[in-house]
Write an enzyme that holds these catalytic residues in place. Structure first.
Site, PDB file in Angstrom:
ATOM      1  N   GLY A 138     -29.255 -89.758  -3.204  1.00  0.00           N
ATOM      2  CA  GLY A 138     -29.861 -88.900  -4.215  1.00  0.00           C
ATOM      3  C   GLY A 138     -29.165 -88.995  -5.554  1.00  0.00           C
ATOM      4  O   GLY A 138     -27.940 -89.102  -5.623  1.00  0.00           O
ATOM      5  N   ARG A 172     -32.134 -95.327  -1.037  1.00  0.00           N
ATOM      6  CA  ARG A 172     -31.596 -95.328   0.320  1.00  0.00           C
ATOM      7  C   ARG A 172     -32.111 -96.589   1.004  1.00  0.00           C
ATOM      8  O   ARG A 172     -33.302 -96.752   1.185  1.00  0.00           O
ATOM      9  CB  ARG A 172     -32.033 -94.065   1.071  1.00  0.00           C
ATOM     10  N   ASP A 215     -21.483 -89.534   1.942  1.00  0.00           N
ATOM     11  CA  ASP A 215     -20.703 -90.137   3.023  1.00  0.00           C
ATOM     12  C   ASP A 215     -21.459 -91.267   3.727  1.00  0.00           C
ATOM     13  O   ASP A 215     -20.853 -92.228   4.196  1.00  0.00           O
ATOM     14  CB  ASP A 215     -20.227 -89.082   4.017  1.00  0.00           C
ATOM     15  N   THR A 243     -23.020 -85.802  -5.080  1.00  0.00           N
ATOM     16  CA  THR A 243     -24.129 -85.113  -4.403  1.00  0.00           C
ATOM     17  C   THR A 243     -24.100 -83.644  -4.799  1.00  0.00           C
ATOM     18  O   THR A 243     -23.028 -83.020  -4.784  1.00  0.00           O
ATOM     19  CB  THR A 243     -24.035 -85.231  -2.871  1.00  0.00           C
ATOM     20  N   ASP A 267     -25.185 -81.317  -3.108  1.00  0.00           N
ATOM     21  CA  ASP A 267     -24.933 -80.503  -1.911  1.00  0.00           C
ATOM     22  C   ASP A 267     -23.449 -80.172  -1.755  1.00  0.00           C
ATOM     23  O   ASP A 267     -23.096 -79.205  -1.081  1.00  0.00           O
ATOM     24  CB  ASP A 267     -25.400 -81.240  -0.655  1.00  0.00           C
ATOM     25  N   ASP A 315     -21.244 -81.589   0.027  1.00  0.00           N
ATOM     26  CA  ASP A 315     -21.024 -81.512   1.469  1.00  0.00           C
ATOM     27  C   ASP A 315     -20.170 -82.661   2.012  1.00  0.00           C
ATOM     28  O   ASP A 315     -20.192 -82.950   3.208  1.00  0.00           O
ATOM     29  CB  ASP A 315     -22.366 -81.486   2.212  1.00  0.00           C
ATOM     30  N   ARG A 366     -29.208 -79.099   2.385  1.00  0.00           N
ATOM     31  CA  ARG A 366     -29.339 -79.553   3.778  1.00  0.00           C
ATOM     32  C   ARG A 366     -28.653 -78.551   4.708  1.00  0.00           C
ATOM     33  O   ARG A 366     -29.058 -77.392   4.757  1.00  0.00           O
ATOM     34  CB  ARG A 366     -28.767 -80.965   3.940  1.00  0.00           C
TER      35      ARG A 366
END
Length: 319
Positions: A11, A72, A103, A126, A128, A130, A172
Site C-alpha cells: 500500500g 503487490r 513485513d 504503512t 497501519d 503494524d 487490518r
C-alpha cells in the site's frame, strides 16, 4: 560508481514521495547513481527501471502517494521471476536496494537476497503501523492527521442532529490508528481488535449521559473488530436510543499532503538506509524506537505480530 535502486511495495502512504526526493539527492551526494524501480517488484521483473535525477523529484515533496507506483506482486513469489529480476538488476549494475513497504515486502526481499546476493534495507511504510520492532512507520502521522480532521468535522454534524457516529479506521488486525485517534479526539467509545469488549457494559453509562444532556456520541472502531460498524450503529439506535450513522474513512487515510513529521522521518530513514548499505549491512530494516534508529533483522520484524504499547492500552482500559 555504485548503483542503488529504490522501490515501493504494498500500500502507498504519504511520505513516500519525500523519501524518493531525498533518496535521489542523498545518493548523488554519496557518489552513488540512483535508480527508480516502478510498480514495486513487478518493475524488477518487467525491467521497468530508470536512472533518476533531480528533475525526476522536483515538486513532489508535497504530494501523497508515490511517483514511482507500488504493487503487490504475486509473480515475485516464484523463483523463475526472481531470477529474471536479478538479471535485470545485473544488467544495470545495481546491487543495493531500498524498499519501502511492510513485513510481507521484507520477507520477499529476504528470500531474494539469499538467492541473489542483492543487498537491501527496508523502510517501514504503512499507515497501519503494524510492523513489529518499530514504533513508527512512514505515513502513519499523515494518516492520523487526516483522521483527526475527519472526526472534528463529523463532530459538528453529530452535535447538530443529536446523533451517534461510528467512525471506522483502517488497520487490518492492528488497532493503532483507532486507539491514537480515540485518545486524541475525545471520542466516547473505542473498539480495537487487541481488546475484548462487551457493549452491555456501556449501556447504563451512555443512557445516563443522554439523560444528563449529552447530544451526541463519537465511536471510533478499527476495521478488524469482531462486529461490522453497521452493527455498532444499530446498537446505538436500538439499545442506547440515539439515531446513528456510519462513516467509513477508507482510503482517504492513505492520501493527502505529507505531514511535516512524515517528511522529516522520510529524510532520516533514507539517510540511515543508504548509510547502512554503504557500511556493509546485507539485509536489514531500519526501525525507529524509543532508543532511536536501529537496524533490525528480517526475523525480528516478521517473526511475530506487533503488540500495541501497554501504556497506551492502559489509557483505554482506564477510560
Amino acid at each position: 560508481m555504485k548503483n542503488i535502486a529504490i522501490l515501493c511495495s504494498g500500500g502507498d502512504v504519504s511520505g513516500m514521495n519525500p523519501a524518493l526526493k531525498h533518496f535521489v539527492e542523498y545518493s548523488i551526494q554519496k557518489g552513488l547513481t540512483p535508480y527508480f524501480v516502478y510498480n514495486g517488484y513487478e518493475g524488477l521483473i518487467d525491467d521497468d527501471m530508470k536512472e533518476a535525477s533531480y528533475s525526476d523529484v522536483s515538486g513532489i515533496i508535497n504530494r501523497g502517494g508515490t511517483k514511482i507506483g507500488s504493487a503487490r506482486s504475486q509473480r515475485f513469489r516464484e523463483k523463475k521471476y526472481r531470477d529474471i529480476a536479478k538479471q535485470n538488476l545485473d544488467a544495470r549494475g545495481i546491487d543495493m536496494l531500498v524498499a519501502m513497504g511492510g513485513d510481507g515486502s521484507f520477507k520477499a526481499l529476504d528470500i531474494f537476497y539469499k538467492e541473489s546476493g542483492v543487498r537491501f534495507c527496508g523502510i517501514p511504510a504503512t499507515i497501519d503501523n503494524d510492523i513489529n520492532g518499530t514504533d513508527y512507520s512512514l505515513g502513519v502521522d499523515t494518516a492520523l492527521n487526516i483522521i483527526k480532521v475527519s472526526i472534528d468535522a463529523i463532530r459538528d454534524t453529530a452535535s447538530s442532529f443529536r446523533r451517534a457516529f461510528v467512525i471506522e479506521t483502517m488497520g487490518r488486525d492492528c488497532g493503532y490508528l483507532a486507539l491514537i485517534s480515540h485518545l486524541t479526539s475525545g471520542s466516547e467509545l473505542c473498539l480495537i481488535p487487541e481488546v475484548d469488549y462487551d457493549l452491555k457494559k456501556y449501556e447504563q453509562e451512555f443512557k445516563k449521559q443522554i439523560k444528563n444532556g449529552r447530544r451526541y456520541f463519537i465511536a471510533i472502531v478499527s476495521e478488524g473488530i469482531k462486529q461490522d460498524s453497521s452493527e455498532i450503529s444499530e446498537w446505538f439506535e436500538s439499545v442506547i436510543g440515539m439515531e446513528s450513522r456510519v462513516s467509513i474513512l477508507g482510503h482517504i487515510q492513505r492520501g493527502g499532503n505529507p505531514s511535516t513529521y512524515d517528511r522529516l522521518m522520510a529524510y532520516k530513514l533514507v539517510n540511515k538506509a543508504i548509510d547502512g548499505l554503504l557500511d556493509g549491512n546485507q539485509m536489514s530494516v531500519i526501525c525507529y524506537t524509543k532508543s532511536g534508529f536501529e537496524f533490525k533483522t528480517i526475523e525480528e520484524v516478521t517473526s511475530k505480530k506487533k503488540e500495541l504499547d501497554p501504556e497506551l492500552l492502559s489509557y483505554l482500559e482506564r477510560f
